[in-house]
Design a protein around this motif. Sequence first.
Motif, PDB file in Angstrom:
ATOM      1  N   PRO A 109      -1.077   1.487   9.641  1.00  0.00           N
ATOM      2  CA  PRO A 109      -1.598   2.384   8.603  1.00  0.00           C
ATOM      3  C   PRO A 109      -1.160   3.828   8.776  1.00  0.00           C
ATOM      4  CG  PRO A 109      -3.319   1.796  10.163  1.00  0.00           C
ATOM      5  CD  PRO A 109      -2.155   0.927  10.486  1.00  0.00           C
ATOM      6  N   VAL A 110      -0.764   4.193   9.991  1.00  0.00           N
ATOM      7  CA  VAL A 110      -0.300   5.549  10.273  1.00  0.00           C
ATOM      8  C   VAL A 110       1.151   5.471  10.741  1.00  0.00           C
ATOM      9  CG1 VAL A 110      -0.646   7.631  11.653  1.00  0.00           C
ATOM     10  CG2 VAL A 110      -2.630   6.263  10.941  1.00  0.00           C
ATOM     11  N   PRO A 111       2.091   6.146  10.064  1.00  0.00           N
ATOM     12  CA  PRO A 111       3.504   6.084  10.466  1.00  0.00           C
ATOM     13  C   PRO A 111       3.690   6.548  11.903  1.00  0.00           C
ATOM     14  CG  PRO A 111       3.279   7.108   8.305  1.00  0.00           C
ATOM     15  CD  PRO A 111       1.896   6.994   8.858  1.00  0.00           C
ATOM     16  N   ARG A 143      11.199   2.959  10.656  1.00  0.00           N
ATOM     17  CA  ARG A 143       9.876   3.130  11.257  1.00  0.00           C
ATOM     18  C   ARG A 143       9.684   4.534  11.820  1.00  0.00           C
ATOM     19  NH1 ARG A 143      10.328  -0.448   8.824  1.00  0.00           N
ATOM     20  NH2 ARG A 143       9.592  -2.589   8.954  1.00  0.00           N
ATOM     21  N   ALA A 144      10.783   5.214  12.123  1.00  0.00           N
ATOM     22  CA  ALA A 144      10.709   6.535  12.760  1.00  0.00           C
ATOM     23  C   ALA A 144      10.924   7.671  11.765  1.00  0.00           C
ATOM     24  CB  ALA A 144      11.743   6.620  13.882  1.00  0.00           C
ATOM     25  N   ARG A 145      10.751   7.402  10.488  1.00  0.00           N
ATOM     26  CA  ARG A 145      11.068   8.419   9.479  1.00  0.00           C
ATOM     27  C   ARG A 145      10.174   9.656   9.584  1.00  0.00           C
ATOM     28  NH1 ARG A 145       8.399   4.204   7.385  1.00  0.00           N
ATOM     29  NH2 ARG A 145       6.552   4.537   6.089  1.00  0.00           N
ATOM     30  N   GLN A 146       8.993   9.518  10.182  1.00  0.00           N
ATOM     31  CA  GLN A 146       8.105  10.671  10.376  1.00  0.00           C
ATOM     32  C   GLN A 146       7.937  11.002  11.856  1.00  0.00           C
ATOM     33  OE1 GLN A 146       4.497  10.828   7.995  1.00  0.00           O
ATOM     34  NE2 GLN A 146       5.349   9.410   6.500  1.00  0.00           N
ATOM     35  N   CYS A 147       8.908  10.570  12.636  1.00  0.00           N
ATOM     36  CA  CYS A 147       8.848  10.760  14.089  1.00  0.00           C
ATOM     37  C   CYS A 147       8.944  12.234  14.466  1.00  0.00           C
ATOM     38  CB  CYS A 147       9.994   9.975  14.733  1.00  0.00           C
ATOM     39  SG  CYS A 147       9.986  10.014  16.516  1.00  0.00           S
TER      40      CYS A 147
END
Length: 228
Positions: A109-111, A143-147
């Motif tokens: 639910p949270v990137p 998956r790491a787009r907001q890393c």
Amino acid sequence: MGPILKIPASAWPTKGFEFWTFLSLLLLYAKPRSILELGSGRSTSILADYANTYNRIFTSLETDEAWYNKATLDLVCLGIRRKQVHLIRFGESGRWYDIEQFKKLTDTPVPFDFVFVDAPNTGKGKSIGYRDFPEGLTEIKARARQCQTMIVDDIHRNHVFETIDKMLSAPDDYEKYYYDYPVLPKYPNSLCICVHKSSSGAMSMGDIQKAVGMKLYRDFTSASCKEP
């Protein structure tokens, strides 16, 4: 008597106290809300301990049943009973995780804003064709787009070093720090710490290095790689 749990018969040396202290402080400063780890190990206990303490999301993926059992047992011994380590199979290519299973296990639910990449590899540690598998890099990037923080281990191998920018949505938005650690005198290893320039982790890197006395540097290139 219950079934005998399959765990690794032996282990290889890993990063020292200096790095694990650094990682603990980086977590405190970066304050990630959702963590993804590829490949379990000593880092699993530290990441899981942070996530459990602050009620954050932590997902660790492991392909080897023995290491999966060990990581799970380690967390139980720490009093952590939430399901955080997952056994994942290889896909049809035999080179990367099964894509559908990977998507399911990483559907949170949270990137993810903190990613630790140290897999996949073969049982003997081979990573050519695995860590640089194109479809796998695409999935990690998604998956790491907001890393905000990404740590990539084994970049002394050129094929791993070249994956870093392929896993970041906007590589130029990150500051990169490099760290060398001798697993054995014969095998000097290196890793990369990528911190988003606007993140609290990036703004705290100087303080963390000073507190730990850890030597990081910024000028790693393909020519620095000790292995292909």
